[in-house]
Write a protein that holds these residues in place. Structure first.
Motif, PDB file in Angstrom:
ATOM      1  N   SER A 157      -3.721  -6.091   5.992  1.00 46.42           N
ATOM      2  CA  SER A 157      -3.048  -7.235   6.604  1.00 46.42           C
ATOM      3  C   SER A 157      -1.567  -7.243   6.235  1.00 46.42           C
ATOM      4  O   SER A 157      -1.060  -8.166   5.592  1.00 46.42           O
ATOM      5  N   THR A 158      -0.858  -6.231   6.681  1.00 46.28           N
ATOM      6  CA  THR A 158       0.532  -6.042   6.247  1.00 46.28           C
ATOM      7  C   THR A 158       1.490  -7.048   6.875  1.00 46.28           C
ATOM      8  O   THR A 158       2.573  -7.281   6.324  1.00 46.28           O
ATOM      9  N   ASP A 159       1.122  -7.653   7.998  1.00 45.01           N
ATOM     10  CA  ASP A 159       2.022  -8.612   8.646  1.00 45.01           C
ATOM     11  C   ASP A 159       2.300  -9.825   7.774  1.00 45.01           C
ATOM     12  O   ASP A 159       3.311 -10.502   7.947  1.00 45.01           O
ATOM     13  N   SER A 160       1.410 -10.104   6.842  1.00 44.44           N
ATOM     14  CA  SER A 160       1.573 -11.286   5.990  1.00 44.44           C
ATOM     15  C   SER A 160       2.200 -10.974   4.633  1.00 44.44           C
ATOM     16  O   SER A 160       2.263 -11.836   3.767  1.00 44.44           O
ATOM     17  N   ILE A 161       2.659  -9.736   4.464  1.00 44.06           N
ATOM     18  CA  ILE A 161       3.350  -9.394   3.220  1.00 44.06           C
ATOM     19  C   ILE A 161       4.763  -9.946   3.259  1.00 44.06           C
ATOM     20  O   ILE A 161       5.495  -9.723   4.222  1.00 44.06           O
ATOM     21  N   ASN A 162       5.170 -10.651   2.221  1.00 43.81           N
ATOM     22  CA  ASN A 162       6.530 -11.173   2.133  1.00 43.81           C
ATOM     23  C   ASN A 162       7.408 -10.257   1.278  1.00 43.81           C
ATOM     24  O   ASN A 162       8.223  -9.524   1.773  1.00 43.81           O
ATOM     25  N   VAL A 163       7.201 -10.272   0.008  1.00 45.95           N
ATOM     26  CA  VAL A 163       8.008  -9.473  -0.917  1.00 45.95           C
ATOM     27  C   VAL A 163       7.227  -8.234  -1.333  1.00 45.95           C
ATOM     28  O   VAL A 163       6.033  -8.314  -1.622  1.00 45.95           O
ATOM     29  N   MET A 164       7.906  -7.111  -1.347  1.00 42.13           N
ATOM     30  CA  MET A 164       7.331  -5.887  -1.914  1.00 42.13           C
ATOM     31  C   MET A 164       8.237  -5.418  -3.036  1.00 42.13           C
ATOM     32  O   MET A 164       9.455  -5.629  -2.999  1.00 42.13           O
ATOM     33  N   GLY A 165       7.637  -4.777  -4.005  1.00 42.15           N
ATOM     34  CA  GLY A 165       8.464  -4.367  -5.124  1.00 42.15           C
ATOM     35  C   GLY A 165       7.803  -3.363  -6.023  1.00 42.15           C
ATOM     36  O   GLY A 165       6.682  -2.896  -5.760  1.00 42.15           O
ATOM     37  N   TRP A 166       8.504  -3.038  -7.080  1.00 41.02           N
ATOM     38  CA  TRP A 166       8.062  -2.077  -8.081  1.00 41.02           C
ATOM     39  C   TRP A 166       8.154  -2.700  -9.465  1.00 41.02           C
ATOM     40  O   TRP A 166       9.159  -3.344  -9.794  1.00 41.02           O
ATOM     41  N   TYR A 167       7.106  -2.512 -10.226  1.00 36.22           N
ATOM     42  CA  TYR A 167       7.059  -2.879 -11.631  1.00 36.22           C
ATOM     43  C   TYR A 167       6.782  -1.611 -12.427  1.00 36.22           C
ATOM     44  O   TYR A 167       6.324  -0.616 -11.879  1.00 36.22           O
TER      45      TYR A 167
END
Length: 117
Positions: A27-37
């Protein structure tokens, strides 16, 4: 549900470069922030960088000027270009996606980055 798969880690000498990729599916349409830790042995997981749907990035002070995060929404992929790597960058790097209104978090399985001096 969102599934995240990282790639691009490895062993590098100090001063070198690596690029990490994270492919999101589901469900990628509902992804807001993406990041790396990242998490080094004996340390807590810490934010490296993240980027919102408007392509506004945010970086940890320790990587500013060396790392660049970017996002290709058409490919559901987020990248982390890491330049001038240092031994202290050695860690397992995890992709993170914040989902929907509640910003529920999904995590990838992690990819090892090792920088030798």
């Amino acid at each position: 549900q969102v599934h995240l798969v990282e790639s691009g880690g490895g062993l590098m000498q100090a001063g070198g470069s690596l690029r990490l990729s994270c492919l999101a599916s589901g469900s990628t349409d509902s992804i807001n922030v993406m990041g790396w830790y990242r998490q080094a042995p004996g340390s807590q997981r810490e934010l490296v960088a993240n980027i919102n749907r408007g392509d506004i990035p945010n970086y940890a002070d320790s990587v500013k000027g060396r790392f660049t995060i970017s996002r290709d929404n058409a490919k559901n992929t987020v990248y982390l270009q890491m330049n001038n790597l240092q031994p202290e960058d050695t860690a397992v790097y995890y992709c993170n996606a914040q989902y929907g209104i509640t910003l529920y978090e999904f995590w990838g399985q992690g990819t090892q980055v090792t920088v030798s001096s």
